[in-house]
Design a protein around this motif. Structure first.
Motif, PDB file in Angstrom:
ATOM      1  N   ASP A  70       0.839  -1.206   0.000  1.00 38.44           N
ATOM      2  CA  ASP A  70       0.000   0.000   0.000  1.00 38.44           C
ATOM      3  C   ASP A  70       0.870   1.251   0.000  1.00 38.44           C
ATOM      4  OD1 ASP A  70      -2.366  -1.436  -0.031  1.00 38.44           O
ATOM      5  OD2 ASP A  70      -2.267  -1.768   2.136  1.00 38.44           O
ATOM      6  N   ALA A  71       1.854   1.285   0.926  1.00 34.73           N
ATOM      7  CA  ALA A  71       2.748   2.446   0.994  1.00 34.73           C
ATOM      8  C   ALA A  71       3.591   2.538  -0.283  1.00 34.73           C
ATOM      9  CB  ALA A  71       3.650   2.330   2.215  1.00 34.73           C
ATOM     10  N   PHE A  72       4.034   1.394  -0.794  1.00 32.30           N
ATOM     11  CA  PHE A  72       4.838   1.362  -2.025  1.00 32.30           C
ATOM     12  C   PHE A  72       4.062   1.998  -3.184  1.00 32.30           C
ATOM     13  CE2 PHE A  72       6.377  -1.284  -5.736  1.00 32.30           C
ATOM     14  CZ  PHE A  72       7.656  -0.772  -5.796  1.00 32.30           C
ATOM     15  N   LEU A  73       2.797   1.584  -3.327  1.00 30.54           N
ATOM     16  CA  LEU A  73       1.986   2.107  -4.429  1.00 30.54           C
ATOM     17  C   LEU A  73       1.707   3.597  -4.254  1.00 30.54           C
ATOM     18  CD1 LEU A  73      -0.394  -0.924  -4.982  1.00 30.54           C
ATOM     19  CD2 LEU A  73       1.450  -0.125  -6.445  1.00 30.54           C
ATOM     20  N   SER A  74       1.484   4.042  -3.000  1.00 36.96           N
ATOM     21  CA  SER A  74       1.255   5.489  -2.793  1.00 36.96           C
ATOM     22  C   SER A  74       2.486   6.276  -3.206  1.00 36.96           C
ATOM     23  CB  SER A  74       0.980   5.840  -1.326  1.00 36.96           C
ATOM     24  OG  SER A  74       0.029   5.016  -0.816  1.00 36.96           O
ATOM     25  N   GLU A  75       3.658   5.774  -2.860  1.00 33.18           N
ATOM     26  CA  GLU A  75       4.884   6.498  -3.225  1.00 33.18           C
ATOM     27  C   GLU A  75       5.083   6.527  -4.745  1.00 33.18           C
ATOM     28  OE1 GLU A  75       8.412   6.636  -0.904  1.00 33.18           O
ATOM     29  OE2 GLU A  75       7.637   5.223   0.566  1.00 33.18           O
ATOM     30  N   LEU A  76       4.809   5.421  -5.390  1.00 28.60           N
ATOM     31  CA  LEU A  76       4.955   5.393  -6.859  1.00 28.60           C
ATOM     32  C   LEU A  76       3.974   6.362  -7.517  1.00 28.60           C
ATOM     33  CD1 LEU A  76       5.464   1.627  -7.851  1.00 28.60           C
ATOM     34  CD2 LEU A  76       7.170   3.283  -7.143  1.00 28.60           C
ATOM     35  N   LYS A  77       2.766   6.375  -6.971  1.00 29.37           N
ATOM     36  CA  LYS A  77       1.722   7.248  -7.521  1.00 29.37           C
ATOM     37  C   LYS A  77       2.129   8.720  -7.374  1.00 29.37           C
ATOM     38  CE  LYS A  77      -3.215   6.643  -7.408  1.00 29.37           C
ATOM     39  NZ  LYS A  77      -4.277   5.920  -6.765  1.00 29.37           N
ATOM     40  N   ALA A  78       2.656   9.049  -6.199  1.00 28.52           N
ATOM     41  CA  ALA A  78       3.087  10.432  -5.950  1.00 28.52           C
ATOM     42  C   ALA A  78       4.203  10.813  -6.920  1.00 28.52           C
ATOM     43  CB  ALA A  78       3.558  10.566  -4.498  1.00 28.52           C
ATOM     44  N   LYS A  79       5.115   9.876  -7.170  1.00 29.92           N
ATOM     45  CA  LYS A  79       6.213  10.154  -8.116  1.00 29.92           C
ATOM     46  C   LYS A  79       5.652  10.429  -9.505  1.00 29.92           C
ATOM     47  CE  LYS A  79      10.468   7.733  -6.919  1.00 29.92           C
ATOM     48  NZ  LYS A  79      11.465   6.775  -7.392  1.00 29.92           N
ATOM     49  N   VAL A  80       4.734   9.584  -9.955  1.00 28.49           N
ATOM     50  CA  VAL A  80       4.183   9.752 -11.309  1.00 28.49           C
ATOM     51  C   VAL A  80       3.502  11.112 -11.417  1.00 28.49           C
ATOM     52  CG1 VAL A  80       2.410   8.950 -12.931  1.00 28.49           C
ATOM     53  CG2 VAL A  80       3.936   7.311 -11.861  1.00 28.49           C
ATOM     54  N   SER A  81       2.668  11.488 -10.414  1.00 26.88           N
ATOM     55  CA  SER A  81       1.972  12.766 -10.600  1.00 26.88           C
ATOM     56  C   SER A  81       2.913  13.950 -10.443  1.00 26.88           C
ATOM     57  CB  SER A  81       0.723  12.887  -9.716  1.00 26.88           C
ATOM     58  OG  SER A  81       1.027  12.514  -8.425  1.00 26.88           O
ATOM     59  N   LEU A 103      14.855  -0.034 -20.644  1.00 27.22           N
ATOM     60  CA  LEU A 103      13.914   0.485 -19.644  1.00 27.22           C
ATOM     61  C   LEU A 103      14.313   0.138 -18.210  1.00 27.22           C
ATOM     62  CD1 LEU A 103      10.411  -0.318 -21.230  1.00 27.22           C
ATOM     63  CD2 LEU A 103      11.563   1.899 -21.050  1.00 27.22           C
ATOM     64  N   TRP A 104      15.207  -0.859 -18.059  1.00 27.39           N
ATOM     65  CA  TRP A 104      15.452  -1.406 -16.718  1.00 27.39           C
ATOM     66  C   TRP A 104      15.917  -0.348 -15.727  1.00 27.39           C
ATOM     67  CZ3 TRP A 104      19.170  -2.197 -12.946  1.00 27.39           C
ATOM     68  CH2 TRP A 104      18.895  -3.182 -11.991  1.00 27.39           C
ATOM     69  N   GLU A 105      16.901   0.455 -16.136  1.00 24.73           N
ATOM     70  CA  GLU A 105      17.491   1.421 -15.212  1.00 24.73           C
ATOM     71  C   GLU A 105      16.429   2.421 -14.728  1.00 24.73           C
ATOM     72  OE1 GLU A 105      20.310   1.134 -13.744  1.00 24.73           O
ATOM     73  OE2 GLU A 105      20.022   3.029 -12.677  1.00 24.73           O
ATOM     74  N   GLY A 106      15.607   2.893 -15.647  1.00 28.22           N
ATOM     75  CA  GLY A 106      14.558   3.854 -15.287  1.00 28.22           C
ATOM     76  C   GLY A 106      13.528   3.249 -14.335  1.00 28.22           C
ATOM     77  N   LEU A 107      13.175   2.004 -14.564  1.00 29.39           N
ATOM     78  CA  LEU A 107      12.182   1.370 -13.681  1.00 29.39           C
ATOM     79  C   LEU A 107      12.805   1.021 -12.330  1.00 29.39           C
ATOM     80  CD1 LEU A 107       9.838  -0.943 -15.784  1.00 29.39           C
ATOM     81  CD2 LEU A 107       9.463   1.369 -14.962  1.00 29.39           C
ATOM     82  N   ARG A 108      14.086   0.662 -12.358  1.00 29.13           N
ATOM     83  CA  ARG A 108      14.765   0.404 -11.069  1.00 29.13           C
ATOM     84  C   ARG A 108      14.703   1.665 -10.207  1.00 29.13           C
ATOM     85  NH1 ARG A 108      18.644   2.222  -8.486  1.00 29.13           N
ATOM     86  NH2 ARG A 108      19.403   3.470 -10.220  1.00 29.13           N
ATOM     87  N   GLU A 109      15.039   2.792 -10.842  1.00 30.74           N
ATOM     88  CA  GLU A 109      15.054   4.062 -10.113  1.00 30.74           C
ATOM     89  C   GLU A 109      13.643   4.420  -9.628  1.00 30.74           C
ATOM     90  OE1 GLU A 109      16.374   7.281 -12.525  1.00 30.74           O
ATOM     91  OE2 GLU A 109      16.825   8.516 -10.789  1.00 30.74           O
ATOM     92  N   PHE A 110      12.675   4.201 -10.488  1.00 28.06           N
ATOM     93  CA  PHE A 110      11.271   4.480 -10.139  1.00 28.06           C
ATOM     94  C   PHE A 110      10.870   3.726  -8.863  1.00 28.06           C
ATOM     95  CE2 PHE A 110       6.658   3.378 -11.288  1.00 28.06           C
ATOM     96  CZ  PHE A 110       6.162   4.612 -10.881  1.00 28.06           C
ATOM     97  N   CYS A 111      11.330   2.482  -8.741  1.00 25.15           N
ATOM     98  CA  CYS A 111      10.914   1.624  -7.614  1.00 25.15           C
ATOM     99  C   CYS A 111      11.746   1.834  -6.342  1.00 25.15           C
ATOM    100  CB  CYS A 111      10.951   0.151  -8.022  1.00 25.15           C
ATOM    101  SG  CYS A 111       9.739  -0.224  -9.283  1.00 25.15           S
ATOM    102  N   GLU A 112      12.775   2.703  -6.415  1.00 22.68           N
ATOM    103  CA  GLU A 112      13.595   2.968  -5.224  1.00 22.68           C
ATOM    104  C   GLU A 112      12.848   3.968  -4.349  1.00 22.68           C
ATOM    105  OE1 GLU A 112      17.323   2.082  -4.776  1.00 22.68           O
ATOM    106  OE2 GLU A 112      16.636   0.516  -6.138  1.00 22.68           O
TER     107      GLU A 112
END
Ligand SMILES: CC(C)(COP(=O)(O)OP(=O)(O)OC[C@H]1O[C@@H](n2cnc3c(N)ncnc32)[C@H](O)[C@@H]1OP(=O)(O)O)[C@@H](O)C(=O)NCCC(=O)NCCS
Length: 324
Positions: free
Chosen positions: A151-162, A294-303
């Motif tokens: 839940d917290a992981f998804l909230s953080e990813l969502k905040a990054k995207v917006s 795409l790997w490097e960008g997605l790795r960074e996204f998930c940090e």
């Protein structure tokens, strides 16, 4: 030849797998794929899947190996999967014997089969792979976390995207009827999405985007997303999470991404995780397969700070082919 066996070679007898062989198959499968083995979950479904052969090899009545092949691509291709040899029999050429026997058996049953395809997660090096054509390599991002941490992981990813992309158009869910058919049978799909070796790889299973494979894909219960419903430049799906032996019992969640854009890849990853969130319980391993850059960008996204963490360095899925 032993009664009911389908053949013998090099001291091994060959048998078509049955339900009652399950425990013996599991006994030779311990610790395979770092606990990520799909076979405990798929074994029984494999036995009744159309155009699939599940072959067992025994020595003196004892199970020593398994190999399986699914005939796809209008009968032209056999996709081999599940190969394993019992630990005490490894290193003696058993895998070679089993593969040769199974290839011949499948060719007798399906004379239309011309090529064998497989995917591998271990890069055995050019010498070992010399008999194969390397069609493509895909990058894999592997994450691990307890379900509550998502839940917290998804909230953080969502905040990054917006924060970083602002309001972006939503990805669309494709229905598995006419919409998916239109997308997959579009002659431009391979070049537009840079499909690996011209195939859709579904949870390690390569399938050409052709009519007869739509039925195979529909059996898998996939959820498809695209950046638009017609002629998409990005396409993805997830396979429903399934149990694996990892850490005494965990869930494995596979997401396959096709296309080269990082922005849609980030949104697709987030959206697939959100859609599957309700089904995630206990320890969850997520594997995301993608176009290598795409790997490097997605790795960074998930940090992010939430307790879902990368559990493997960069690794690859190899897509191989060999004429039979
Ligand atoms: C990988 C495994 C099946 C190899 O079995 P083995 O009997 O020890 O294999 P050998 O070293 O005797 O090699 C025999 C043949 O199998 C091939 N082989 C080995 N690993 C292979 C693999 N991962 N995929 C396909 N073929 C493989 C070898 O190239 C060789 O082929 P050849 O006889 O045509 O030259 C065995 O170590 C095992 O069960 N490992 C755990 C499960 C696993 O990782 N399976 C891989 C599926 S991708």
């Amino acid at each position: 030849m032993a009664k009911d066996s389908v053949g013998e070679s090099d001291g091994l007898t060959f048998w078509l797998a049955r339900s009652e062989d399950y425990d013996d198959v599991m006994a030779i499968s311990e610790d395979i794929y770092r606990g990520n083995d799909y076979l405990p979950h798929r074994y029984h479904a494999w036995l009744t899947e159309p155009h699939r052969v599940v072959m067992l090899a025994k020595r003196e009545g004892k199970l020593v190996a398994l190999e399986s092949g699914l005939v796809v691509d209008d009968g032209r291709t056999v996709v081999v999967e599940g190969l394993r040899v019992s630990p005490s029999e490894r290193g003696k050429g058993v895998a070679g014997t089993v593969q040769r026997f199974t290839d011949q058996y499948i060719q007798r049953l399906y004379p239309s089969v011309q090529v064998k395809r497989l995917t591998r997660g271990d890069n055995a090096g050019p010498q070992k792979l010399a008999k194969f054509t390397l069609l493509d390599r895909r990058a894999v991002l592997s994450l691990r976390g307890e379900s509550e941490a998502f839940d917290a992981f998804l909230s953080e990813l969502k905040a990054k995207v917006s924060a970083e992309e602002g309001p972006a158009p939503e990805l669309v869910v494709l229905d598995e009827g006419e919409q998916l058919r239109g997308v997959l049978l579009d002659p431009e799909i391979t070049s537009r999405l840079q499909l690996p070796g011209g195939a859709i790889i579904q949870d390690w299973q390569p399938l050409r985007p052709i009519e007869s494979n739509l039925e195979v894909l529909r059996r898998r219960g996939l959820t498809w997303l695209a950046d638009r419903a017609a002629s998409p430049t990005f396409l993805s799906f997830h396979t429903p999470p399934y149990p694996i032996p990892y850490n005494g019992g965990s869930l494995r969640f596979n997401i396959d991404l096709f296309g080269t854009g990082l922005a849609p890849a980030r949104r697709a990853l987030l959206s697939h995780l959100e859609r599957a969130r309700g089904a995630l319980v206990g320890m969850v391993l997520v594997h995301v397969y993608m176009h290598r850059p795409l790997w490097e960008g997605l790795r960074e996204f998930c940090e992010v700070n939430a307790g879902v963490r990368r559990c493997r360095d960069y690794w690859e899925q190899l897509f191989l082919e060999r004429e039979l």
